[in-house]
Design a protein around this motif. Structure first.
Motif, short mmCIF file in Angstrom:
data_model
loop_
_atom_site.label_atom_id
_atom_site.label_comp_id
_atom_site.label_asym_id
_atom_site.label_seq_id
_atom_site.Cartn_x
_atom_site.Cartn_y
_atom_site.Cartn_z
N THR A 281 -7.65 -5.30 2.33
CA THR A 281 -7.33 -4.78 1.02
C THR A 281 -7.33 -3.26 1.12
OG1 THR A 281 -9.69 -4.94 0.54
CG2 THR A 281 -8.29 -6.71 -0.29
N ASP B 109 -5.98 -1.82 -10.09
CA ASP B 109 -4.60 -2.20 -9.75
C ASP B 109 -3.97 -3.11 -10.80
OD1 ASP B 109 -4.62 -0.73 -7.43
OD2 ASP B 109 -5.18 -2.42 -6.15
N GLN C 29 -3.78 -8.51 -4.26
CA GLN C 29 -3.56 -7.07 -4.39
C GLN C 29 -2.14 -6.69 -3.99
OE1 GLN C 29 -5.55 -4.20 -1.71
NE2 GLN C 29 -6.22 -3.14 -3.56
N HIS D 11 0.83 -1.20 0.00
CA HIS D 11 0.00 0.00 0.00
C HIS D 11 0.87 1.26 0.00
CE1 HIS D 11 -3.20 -2.72 0.31
NE2 HIS D 11 -3.44 -2.69 1.60
N GLN E 223 1.99 1.84 -3.50
CA GLN E 223 0.88 2.37 -4.31
C GLN E 223 0.64 3.85 -4.04
OE1 GLN E 223 -0.37 0.89 -6.72
NE2 GLN E 223 -2.32 1.89 -7.21
N GLN F 30 -11.50 -1.69 -7.41
CA GLN F 30 -10.14 -1.25 -7.10
C GLN F 30 -9.11 -2.29 -7.54
OE1 GLN F 30 -8.94 1.80 -5.78
NE2 GLN F 30 -7.12 0.80 -6.62
N LEU F 31 -9.43 -3.56 -7.36
CA LEU F 31 -8.51 -4.60 -7.81
C LEU F 31 -8.29 -4.52 -9.31
CD1 LEU F 31 -9.64 -7.73 -5.73
CD2 LEU F 31 -7.85 -6.07 -5.20
N ILE G 224 -5.21 -6.13 -11.78
CA ILE G 224 -5.47 -7.55 -11.57
C ILE G 224 -6.50 -8.04 -12.59
CG2 ILE G 224 -6.46 -9.24 -9.96
CD1 ILE G 224 -5.32 -7.59 -7.68
N ARG H 19 0.50 -4.88 -6.56
CA ARG H 19 1.03 -3.55 -6.30
C ARG H 19 2.55 -3.55 -6.20
NH1 ARG H 19 -3.20 -0.27 -2.36
NH2 ARG H 19 -4.75 0.02 -4.02
N CYS I 199 -7.79 -12.15 -2.11
CA CYS I 199 -7.86 -10.73 -2.47
C CYS I 199 -6.73 -9.93 -1.83
CB CYS I 199 -9.21 -10.15 -2.06
SG CYS I 199 -10.58 -10.72 -3.09
N GLU I 200 -6.45 -10.19 -0.55
CA GLU I 200 -5.37 -9.45 0.12
C GLU I 200 -4.02 -9.73 -0.53
OE1 GLU I 200 -7.11 -9.15 4.70
OE2 GLU I 200 -5.23 -10.16 4.30
#
Length: 516
Positions: free
Chosen positions: A385, A251, A214, A81, A84, A247-248, A253, A218, A210-211
Motif C-alpha cells: 500500500t 484516499d 487502495q 500511486h 495519486q 491513509q486509506l 475508502i 486511487r 488493502c492493496e
C-alpha cells in the motif's frame, strides 16, 4: 612417462553410484507445479545436472505470482500511486491540472501495462524454452499419484528418486448465500477487467484487500472495505496498521469494521452485500433484521487462500494433509519421505520469497540427503500500500509474551528524516523490538520504501548482529537513515535508564572543564 588423454564423455559413472541390484528410475526429481516454488526447484536441480520432470496443470508457467498475484498487483499499484502523486502535485500547485475535470485515467492503458509486464516475464524468466534449455523436461497437464513412488500425467506413469509438490493455493471464497448468483471477483479475475468499476465492495481487509482496494480507489472507483476485526491488517503491528488505515480513509475508502457479510444479491444492475454488524461497528442505519446493505458494481473477495491439494492422489501416495495444507516436517518431507512439499500448498507464510526459500531447502534434501531444515525466525514481508508496511520477526506483544520485561521498543518517525521531508513523504515510522542486550527480535516499518529499507535489519538479524550494528555510516540524505536513527535510540534509552552513569558523566565533564 607417457600421458594418456581420456575423452570425459566416454567415462562411465563410478561404480559406487550404480549399485548392481538397485532399481533404476528415469528421473531424479519430478516437480509438480510450476509456480514460484516449483520453478526454483526445477531450474536449480537441472543446473546441478539432475534429471528433472516438471509437471504443470495449466498451460503456462509462472503460477499465481506471475498471473494473479505479485506481478499484476504491483503493476496496478504502480499506476495508482503515480496518479495519486500527480494529484498531490496539482494540489500543492507544483503543476497545473491537465483539465478542469482533473486527472483522467484510461483504464484500458492500465490493463495493457499489466499485461505487458506479465508478457515480458513470461517470455524471459518464466519461458518454457528457457527451462527446456536448462535441461528440464516439461509436461502440461493434470496428474496424480497412483502409489507412493509413481505419478501419472498425460497418460504416462513416471517414477523418480524423489518428488516435490508445489501446487500453490487459490482464493478462498466464503459459502455466502447468493454470492455465486450475484457474481464476484477475486485476484484471479480482477486483472482481466478492461474497464474500471464505478464502485467495488471489498470483502477482507488483509494485504490483498488493502492493496487492491487502495489501487482501485486511487484510479477512481468508490471503494468500501469490509473488515471483520476492529482494524485492518490484523497480522501486523497495530500501530503500523493504523497509519495505513488512516491513509486509506484519506484516499476516500469507506471502511467498515467489525462486520461480516451474511448474504449477497442483485438489484437493478447492482450487486448487494448484506452485512451483520458486531459490537462497536459503525455501518449506518440497519434494517429490522439488523443488517446493513452495501451496493456496488463489483464485489471483490479477498478473504484468504486455500491450498491446492485436491486431485493429486495424495492418499494413494501416503501423504497426509489437512484443509490448511500438506503436512511436512522441518525438512519439508511429507509423511512419505520420498515426497517433499513447499510453497503455499503447505499452508505456511504465503509469500513468493518464502516459497523460493522453501524450494531451496526441499531441493537440497530431495536431491542429496535430508539434512537441511527450514527456519522461519527471520522471514520479512511487506504490504505494498502507500505507505508501504514491512515487518520481520516478532511484534511488540509477541516479544513481551516471550521475554517479559527484557524487551526494549525503539521507534523513529520518518518525519525526522531529512530525505522524507524533502520528498514530502514524512508519514510513518520505524520500530525495532530488541532485548536489553541488543539482540533484535523484530522490526516494523511503515512509510515510503519500507519494503526496501527493512532488508538492513533482516541482514542484521540473520547474522545475529546487535541493534547497535545498524548505527554505521549511512549516506545522507537517504531514507535509510531511519535505521541508524532508530538504532541510536538503544543507546539513548540505556543512558536514560542509568542515573549512576549520568551522574558519573556529569561529574567527569565538570572535572575536565575545571582542569582545561
Amino acid at each position: 612417462m607417457e600421458l594418456v588423454f581420456v575423452d570425459p564423455s566416454a567415462l562411465q559413472p563410478l561404480a559406487i553410484f550404480s549399485p548392481p541390484n538397485a532399481m533404476s528410475v528415469p528421473y531424479d526429481l519430478v516437480v509438480i507445479g510450476a509456480g514460484a516454488a516449483g520453478l526454483v526447484v526445477a531450474s536449480a536441480a537441472a543446473q546441478l545436472q539432475a534429471k528433472v520432470l516438471l509437471v504443470e496443470a495449466s498451460d503456462r508457467l509462472g503460477g499465481d505470482c506471475l498471473w494473479y498475484g505479485c506481478v499484476p498487483s504491483k503493476a496496478l499499484l504502480c499506476v495508482a500511486h503515480t496518479v495519486q502523486r500527480l494529484r498531490r502535485s496539482v494540489a500543492a500547485g507544483w503543476v497545473a491540472s491537465p483539465s478542469p475535470a482533473g486527472i483522467a485515467v484510461d483504464y484500458l492503458k492500465v490493463y495493457e501495462h499489466i499485461r505487458a509486464t506479465q508478457s515480458y516475464i513470461a517470455n524471459h524468466a518464466d519461458s518454457p524454452d528457457r527451462f527446456r534449455q536448462l535441461g528440464v523436461e516439461l509436461v502440461f497437464g493434470k496428474g496424480r499419484f497412483v502409489d507412493g513412488r509413481t505419478f501419472e500425467v498425460a497418460g504416462k506413469r513416471v517414477q523418480a528418486r524423489a518428488f516435490v509438490v508445489a501446487t500453490g493455493s487459490r482464493p478462498a471464497v466464503p459459502p455466502l448465500p447468493g454470492l455465486a448468483e450475484a457474481g464476484y471477483l477475486t485476484n484471479e479475475s480482477i486483472f482481466d477487467l478492461t474497464r474500471l468499476p464505478r464502485s467495488v465492495a471489498v470483502m477482507g481487509a488483509g494485504p490483498v484487500g488493502c492493496e487492491l482496494g487502495q489501487a482501485l480507489a486511487r484510479l477512481g472507483s468508490e471503494v468500501t472495505l469490509i473488515a471483520s476485526r476492529d482494524h485492518i491488517l490484523p497480522k501486523v503491528d497495530p500501530e503500523a496498521a493504523q497509519v495505513v488505515q488512516q491513509q486509506l480513509a484519506q484516499d476516500g475508502i469507506r471502511l467498515l469494521t467489525q462486520v461480516r457479510a451474511v448474504r449477497a444479491g442483485q438489484e437493478q444492475g447492482e450487486k448487494l452485500l448484506y452485512l451483520k454488524a458486531g459490537t462497536g461497528s459503525a455501518v449506518g442505519q440497519l434494517s429490522e433484521a439488523g443488517e446493513a446493505v452495501i451496493r456496488a458494481e463489483e464485489i471483490l473477495v479477498a478473504a484468504g487462500r486455500i491450498p491446492n491439494v485436491e486431485g493429486l492422489g495424495l492418499e494413494a501416495a501416503g501423504v497426509r494433509y489437512t484443509p490448511q495444507g500438506i503436512q511436512v516436517n522441518s525438512k519439508l518431507q511429507t509423511s512419505n519421505p520420498r515426497i517433499y512439499a513447499c510453497g503455499d500448498v503447505i499452508g505456511g507464510p504465503q509469500f513468493t520469497h518464502v516459497a523460493a526459500y522453501e524450494a531451496a531447502v526441499a531441493l537440497v534434501n530431495a536431491l542429496f540427503f535430508p539434512i537441511s531444515r527450514a527456519r522461519y525466525q527471520v522471514i520479512p514481508w511487506a504490504i505494498f500500500t502507500e505507505p508501504e508496511l514491512a515487518q520481520v520477526g516478532l511484534t511488540e506483544s509477541e516479544a513481551r509474551q516471550q521475554y517479559g520485561k527484557d524487551v526494549m521498543v525503539l521507534k523513529q518517525e520518518f518525519a525526522e528524516v531529512d530525505r522524507a521531508q524533502a520528498e514530502a513523504a514524512p508519514l510513518g515510522f520505524a520500530k525495532v523490538i530488541c532485548r536489553r542486550n541488543g539482540q533484535i527480535l523484530g522490526a516494523h516499518l511503515v512509510g515510503s520504501q519500507a519494503g526496501e529499507l527493512i532488508h538492513e535489519v533482516v541482514l542484521a538479524m540473520s547474522r545475529q548482529l546487535p541493534v547497535s550494528a545498524l548505527t554505521g555510516i549511512h549516506i545522507y540524505p537517504t531514507r535509510s537513515q531511519v535505521n541508524a536513527k532508530v538504532a541510536l535510540q538503544y543507546r539513548k534509552q540505556q543512558l536514560a535508564a542509568n542515573p549512576r552513569l549520568q551522574n558519573f558523566l556529569q561529574g567527569f565533564f565538570a572535572w575536565r572543564r575545571a582542569w582545561s
